[in-house]
Write a protein that holds these residues in place. Structure first.
Motif, short mmCIF file in Angstrom:
data_model
loop_
_atom_site.label_atom_id
_atom_site.label_comp_id
_atom_site.label_asym_id
_atom_site.label_seq_id
_atom_site.Cartn_x
_atom_site.Cartn_y
_atom_site.Cartn_z
N THR A 192 0.85 -1.18 0.00
CA THR A 192 0.00 0.00 0.00
C THR A 192 0.89 1.24 0.00
O THR A 192 2.11 1.12 -0.12
CB THR A 192 -0.91 0.01 1.24
N SER A 193 0.27 2.40 0.17
CA SER A 193 1.09 3.62 0.15
C SER A 193 2.14 3.61 1.24
O SER A 193 3.25 4.09 1.06
CB SER A 193 0.20 4.85 0.32
N TYR A 194 1.80 3.07 2.40
CA TYR A 194 2.72 3.14 3.53
C TYR A 194 3.18 1.78 4.03
O TYR A 194 4.09 1.71 4.85
CB TYR A 194 2.05 3.86 4.71
N ARG A 204 -4.91 5.93 1.31
CA ARG A 204 -5.24 6.25 -0.07
C ARG A 204 -4.10 5.81 -1.01
O ARG A 204 -2.94 5.86 -0.64
CB ARG A 204 -5.45 7.76 -0.20
N GLY A 205 -4.47 5.40 -2.20
CA GLY A 205 -3.45 5.05 -3.19
C GLY A 205 -3.66 3.65 -3.73
O GLY A 205 -4.63 2.97 -3.39
N ASP A 206 -2.72 3.24 -4.58
CA ASP A 206 -2.83 1.92 -5.19
C ASP A 206 -2.33 0.85 -4.23
O ASP A 206 -1.36 1.06 -3.50
CB ASP A 206 -1.99 1.86 -6.46
N SER A 209 -0.85 -2.81 -4.56
CA SER A 209 -0.36 -3.83 -5.50
C SER A 209 -0.43 -5.18 -4.80
O SER A 209 0.11 -5.35 -3.70
CB SER A 209 1.09 -3.54 -5.88
N THR A 211 -4.01 -4.93 -9.16
CA THR A 211 -3.93 -3.63 -8.49
C THR A 211 -5.33 -3.12 -8.21
O THR A 211 -6.23 -3.25 -9.05
CB THR A 211 -3.20 -2.62 -9.38
N PRO A 216 -5.23 12.92 2.09
CA PRO A 216 -5.68 14.08 1.31
C PRO A 216 -6.85 13.66 0.42
O PRO A 216 -6.84 12.55 -0.14
CB PRO A 216 -4.46 14.45 0.48
N LEU A 261 -2.58 16.81 -4.11
CA LEU A 261 -2.91 16.60 -2.69
C LEU A 261 -3.28 17.87 -1.93
O LEU A 261 -3.65 17.80 -0.77
CB LEU A 261 -1.77 15.90 -1.92
N ALA A 309 1.64 10.56 7.69
CA ALA A 309 2.68 9.69 7.13
C ALA A 309 3.46 9.00 8.24
O ALA A 309 3.70 7.79 8.19
CB ALA A 309 3.63 10.49 6.24
N LEU A 313 9.60 -2.93 -7.70
CA LEU A 313 8.35 -2.16 -7.60
C LEU A 313 8.59 -0.82 -8.28
O LEU A 313 9.59 -0.15 -8.01
CB LEU A 313 7.97 -1.93 -6.14
N TYR A 340 4.85 8.47 -6.66
CA TYR A 340 4.42 8.93 -5.34
C TYR A 340 4.08 10.41 -5.42
O TYR A 340 4.91 11.21 -5.87
CB TYR A 340 5.52 8.74 -4.30
N GLU A 341 2.88 10.75 -4.97
CA GLU A 341 2.54 12.17 -4.80
C GLU A 341 2.85 12.53 -3.36
O GLU A 341 2.50 11.78 -2.44
CB GLU A 341 1.07 12.40 -5.11
N HIS A 347 2.35 13.76 3.73
CA HIS A 347 1.42 12.86 3.02
C HIS A 347 2.18 12.26 1.85
O HIS A 347 2.99 12.95 1.21
CB HIS A 347 0.24 13.64 2.43
N TRP A 348 1.92 11.00 1.56
CA TRP A 348 2.30 10.49 0.26
C TRP A 348 1.29 9.46 -0.19
O TRP A 348 0.71 8.75 0.61
CB TRP A 348 3.74 10.06 0.16
N VAL A 349 1.07 9.48 -1.47
CA VAL A 349 0.09 8.59 -2.08
C VAL A 349 0.78 7.85 -3.21
O VAL A 349 1.41 8.46 -4.08
CB VAL A 349 -1.12 9.37 -2.61
N ARG A 350 0.64 6.53 -3.17
CA ARG A 350 1.37 5.70 -4.13
C ARG A 350 0.46 5.31 -5.29
O ARG A 350 -0.70 4.96 -5.09
CB ARG A 350 1.85 4.44 -3.40
N HIS A 351 1.02 5.40 -6.49
CA HIS A 351 0.31 4.93 -7.70
C HIS A 351 1.24 3.96 -8.41
O HIS A 351 2.37 4.32 -8.73
CB HIS A 351 -0.02 6.09 -8.63
N GLU A 352 0.75 2.78 -8.65
CA GLU A 352 1.60 1.76 -9.28
C GLU A 352 1.89 2.15 -10.73
O GLU A 352 1.04 2.68 -11.43
CB GLU A 352 0.88 0.42 -9.25
#
Lengths: 408, 565
Positions: A65-67, A93-95, A97, A110, A152, A180, B112, B175, B179-180, B194-199
């Motif tokens: 996940t994101s974290y 929030r986020g993708d 995998s 995903t 966000p 964000l 975070a 991987l 990341y935003e 904050h960070w948001v992951r997008h594959e």
């Protein structure tokens, strides 16, 4: 003993017996992950695994996940297994995998966890905290609206920003979240004071923030006497009060208290001084000690590069009477007594008034001394002066007196 | 047991216990003294953030900023942001590896920090080893007061290994993600809030782009200046300063002499080695690189092509070192990549020998990553791996441009090895980068060879290799002083390694040297010549002595028996 041996023999035979062959299971040939392409944060998300042909066993699932990195094994019965993605793994929030592995097979999928609705407080972050009220400079309002899990919120969400100006006018701005956060420039108006700012999104509110709009550069700067003086003279002890005008910017805003003003004083005798001051309610003041001899003062005020027109003060002599100089030549020293030195009211000049003694003759000597209680008393060593005729001159302000003495 | 013996045993036991106690007491006292000699760690005492390795920031690149970022970012702030972002990844990677949050507060705040702390604490039943190898940052927003930034790491590359509680590898994967980020300047440090992951899908690999001025691959063959190129060469160290002594004691005049000898042998290629540890030393790297450049310049003048073997003596492939290896690669390759003398980059010498100490998966993941990084830095030169055997060269053959291997086995088995390798690697060219036979011929240890055998073997192997792009012999000179770390401690390990040269350590050409120079024909080794070897003579001599001694003893006994009978 015999029984014991028999028992051990039985145990050994049992241990050596071949184990029951496990029912043969065909190796998995296909592995598939089924998961919704999107889901909301905080919502339990089922992840289904299909292992053909109707396989039983365990599949290792890796979730990124994101974290977090999360590994879990999923039990497969008759080729089907389900994992429920629950807290805390579904709060970010986020993708996500997902990689499933069994034997040499692996499958990946995903899913995207979307943020939920915005929650309070919506806090406007304002910087710079203070800007010039000239209608051109700007500050920024930044808002990071978040959902209940601190994520966000989704991009392109509307954020409304309201600013109440010092003149009670209201400015309304709209920003859309992107990357964000949402941000807008907030331009100043022309009235100095405190601007109150609030932000609101999707009917959620937050605390106010403050922005100071302050006066810009002054447009007119002048120097004047703070109060009309009945008499201005080179008495050496009167303070001359000086002040600026009411310092304002182009829009009539008074500069903030504490604005630094430098008074530059040229005393007409070859010395220049800078006196630092600050404004209080738009005016800066200072006091200048009057000289002890007639001269012309030139005074200017300066704020950074803005300088006022010069204020010229002619300081006349204070009408003091002459004084006597006595020099008594003794064995070792010459005793000098000057006085009484009095001002225009026939009073002693202030203690500490500087006097200059000059000895001219075969050699030349100079010495400065303070006047105490209207008199100047000092000694000069005879060994410094060779034999001869000397003229002793004493200067106090612009007055002078002489005395001749002889060193045998 | 007599009483005296019993007493002795009791006394021995007592002395043993006394000795053990003495060792323990001395150890504890030494520890106590040592602990008083050490001061507190300044970082822990002053709550300083740990020092960021310089290579941690080298993998971070900046893309052009957005058109309106709110405020133009100053160079200083960008450097600070780069450093702090690199530190954030370092803290995260370290925390994952040790299984507990470690200094995350230095680099993360708000949600975070909360989520990273929670997730690391919750994953105590496994060990995660991960390393970030590349970041491409793009700035979207920089607040007017300089305290908030919004940016995107458009392509974060992370390699991740996951082990279960028993240390068994569960997952090994690359991987790729976008990341935003929102980062806040707090207490002088940029922290991720904050960070948001997008594959991301797997990025396109950089490809080989041949240049006519360099040696190129053309299906199975090598080409140079539009003509087939057959490499005939040697692996090179100066005789007096081999291995780690080469670059620190580099002498241009020595190189001139040695390259002249290589020319006299009618050879056109040389393979050199760039040690990892020496070329990551901060103060000496530039000096050593000047020496390498001088070597390449001289080689170019002598029309000799050079295979540059990177990462020599690297044995630690831990993920935590990957950034350092990337830094080494960037330093070395960017300095040398335009040099026309370079024939190919050899990523690593015999990496398959490290499978025993570092796992095969990690070594091959590192090789894959390093080849990709190398290709990004220099897409125009050939890339190869110097595998220790033809069988090992079957690995990762699709990642390299040139499949190279080493061969020290029987020459008769070489055609079969070539045939099998060609079937596996398809249309990739092959190159034998190490082969040779030692002339160490000890009277006390078997498997010795003389110079005639060496010449016959090398010529046999090289003739076969000529039809597969050529060969490089190990080595130009005998090396009189072989460190035990290279070959081992025992004489039968060190001896052969010392006598593999075409020349002796005294610059005397061996038989193979004369053959290559055309001064002698290729020697024919007869079967009976094996009986002239010192070891066999020793064995025969000792056997003869044994037989004679045995016969005399037997005769003496027989005489004695007869006398008594």
């Amino acid at each position: 003993m015999r029984w014991l041996l028999l028992l051990l023999g039985c145990w050994w035979l049992t241990a050596c017996q071949p184990q029951q062959p496990m029912p043969m299971q065909s190796a998995p040939t296909a592995l598939t992950i089924e998961v919704a392409p999107t889901s909301g944060v905080g919502v339990d998300l089922p992840i289904r695994l299909y292992v053909a042909p109707d396989w039983n066993g365990r599949v290792t699932l890796t979730l990124q996940t994101s974290y977090a990195v999360h590994v879990q094994t999923v039990s497969i019965q008759q080729g089907l297994g389900t994992l429920l993605l629950t807290k805390p793994w579904n709060e970010q929030r986020g993708d996500v995998s997902i990689v499933a592995r069994v034997d040499q097979l692996h499958a990946s999928a995903t899913t995207t966890l979307q943020p939920s609705a915005v929650v309070e407080p919506i806090r406007p972050l304002v910087g710079a905290r203070s800007i010039i009220a000239n209608g051109a400079t700007w500050s920024m309002v930044v808002v990071i609206p978040h959902d209940q899990f601190g994520n966000p919120i989704a991009d392109a969400s509307l954020v409304n920003i309201t600013a109440q100006r010092p003149n009670q006018q209201r400015t309304r701005l709209t920003a859309k979240t992107a990357h964000l956060l949402a941000w807008q420039r907030l331009y100043s108006q022309t009235v100095a004071g405190k601007t109150l700012i609030s932000a609101q999104s999707q009917g959620r509110f937050g605390p106010q923030a403050e922005l100071l709009e302050v006066a810009g550069w002054p447009v007119q700067l002048s120097v004047q006497l703070a109060q009309p003086l009945p008499r201005l003279s080179a008495d050496g002890y009167t303070f001359i009060p000086i002040q600026t005008n009411l310092i304002q910017d182009a829009f009539g805003n008074v500069v903030p208290d504490g604005t630094s003003v430098v008074f530059e004083v040229d005393d007409g005798l070859g010395q220049k001084r800078s006196i630092n001051s600050v404004t209080i309610r738009g005016i800066a003041e200072t006091q200048i000690l009057s000289p002890n001899q007639a001269t012309r003062f030139t005074i200017q005020a300066r704020i950074f590069r803005i300088t006022s027109a010069p204020l010229v003060l002619d300081i006349p002599p204070d009408g003091a009477t002459d004084f006597l100089v006595q020099a008594v030549v003794a064995t070792d020293v010459i005793s000098v007594t000057v006085g009484p030195i009095v001002g225009s009211l026939q009073q002693y000049v202030p203690d500490g008034t500087m006097a200059l003694l000059q000895v001219n003759g075969p050699i030349r000597l100079e010495q400065t001394t303070d006047v105490v209680a209207g008199y100047l008393q000092t000694t000069i060593r005879r060994s410094l002066l060779p034999s001869g005729r000397y003229l002793l001159t004493c200067w106090v302000g612009d007055r002078q007196s002489n005395q001749v003495f002889i060193i045998p | 047991m007599s009483q005296r013996r019993f007493k002795i045993i009791i006394w021995l036991l007592f002395l043993l216990m006394l000795g053990q106690s003495g060792v323990w007491v001395v150890g504890r006292v030494a520890w106590l003294v040592a602990s008083f000699q050490q001061g507190a760690d300044p970082a822990s005492a002053l709550k300083l953030p740990p020092i960021l390795p310089p290579e941690a920031t080298t993998a971070i690149q900046w893309l052009p900023d957005d058109a309106d970022t709110g405020r133009v970012m100053e160079d200083f702030t960008r450097q600070q942001l780069t450093s702090d972002y690199g530190r954030a990844w370092l803290q995260w990677n370290t925390s994952l590896k040790i299984g507990r949050p470690y200094n995350l507060r230095t680099s993360f705040s708000g949600p975070a920090l909360h989520y990273l702390t929670t997730s690391i604490s919750a994953s105590a039943n496994m060990q995660i080893d991960q390393i970030d190898t590349a970041h491409r940052l793009q700035l979207h927003f920089y607040a007017a007061d300089g305290s908030i930034v919004a940016l995107t790491d458009t392509q974060a590359e992370v390699y991740q290994l996951i082990y279960d509680v028993d240390g068994k590898l569960v997952s090994a994967q690359w991987l790729y993600a976008r990341y935003e980020l929102v980062m806040l300047l707090q207490d002088g440090t940029w922290r991720i809030r904050h960070w948001v992951r997008h594959e991301l899908s797997v990025p396109l690999e950089p490809t080989y782009q041949p240049k006519p001025q360099f040696v190129q691959s053309q299906q199975h063959d090598l080409q140079f200046e539009q003509r087939p190129f057959i490499a005939r060469g040697v692996n090179y160290y100066p005789s007096a300063t081999p291995w780690l002594h080469f670059w620190p004691a580099y002498q241009p005049q020595q190189t001139t002499i040695d390259l002249g000898l290589i020319q006299q042998l009618n050879l056109n290629s040389v393979r050199i080695f760039i040690p990892f540890a020496q070329f990551t030393e901060p103060y000496s790297t530039s000096l050593y690189l000047r020496s390498v450049t001088d070597f390449l310049d001289q080689a170019e003048q002598a029309n000799i092509k050079v295979i540059v073997t990177l990462f020599d003596f690297l044995g630690d492939y831990q993920l935590a070192r990957w950034q350092q290896t990337d830094s080494y690669l960037t330093t070395v390759v960017t300095s040398l990549r335009d040099h026309p003398a370079i024939m190919a980059w050899d990523v690593k010498n015999e990496p398959d020998r490290d499978y025993a100490t570092a796992s095969q998966g990690v070594v091959e993941a590192w090789l894959t990553h390093t080849i990709r990084q190398l290709r990004r830095l220099d897409p125009h030169h050939l890339i190869t791996i110097g595998w220790s055997t033809p069988a090992a060269a079957e690995r990762l053959s699709q990642a390299v441009d040139l499949v190279s291997f080493h061969y020290y086995a029987a020459a008769e088995q070489l055609p079969a090895a070539y045939q099998r390798l060609k079937q596996i690697v398809g249309d990739k060219p092959l190159l034998l980068t190490e082969s040779g036979l030692s002339t160490w011929n000890s009277p006390f240890f078997p498997h010795g060879h003389d110079q005639r055998e060496q010449a016959a073997y090398v010529i046999n192997v090289s003739q076969q290799a000529e039809s597969h792009n050529g060969f490089l012999i190990w080595t130009l000179f005998d090396i009189p002083d072989v460190p035990s770390t290279i070959a081992g401690f025992w004489p039968w390990q060190r001896g052969p390694q010392m006598h593999l040269g075409l020349y002796t350590a005294d610059y005397e050409p061996k038989v193979i040297g004369n053959v290559l120079r055309g001064l002698e024909p290729v020697p024919v080794v007869r079967w009976w010549e094996a009986w002239r070897k010192p070891f066999r003579i020793t064995v025969i001599g000792i056997s003869m002595l044994g037989i004679i001694g045995g016969w005399r003893t037997y005769s003496r006994r027989q005489r004695k028996k007869r006398r008594t009978g």
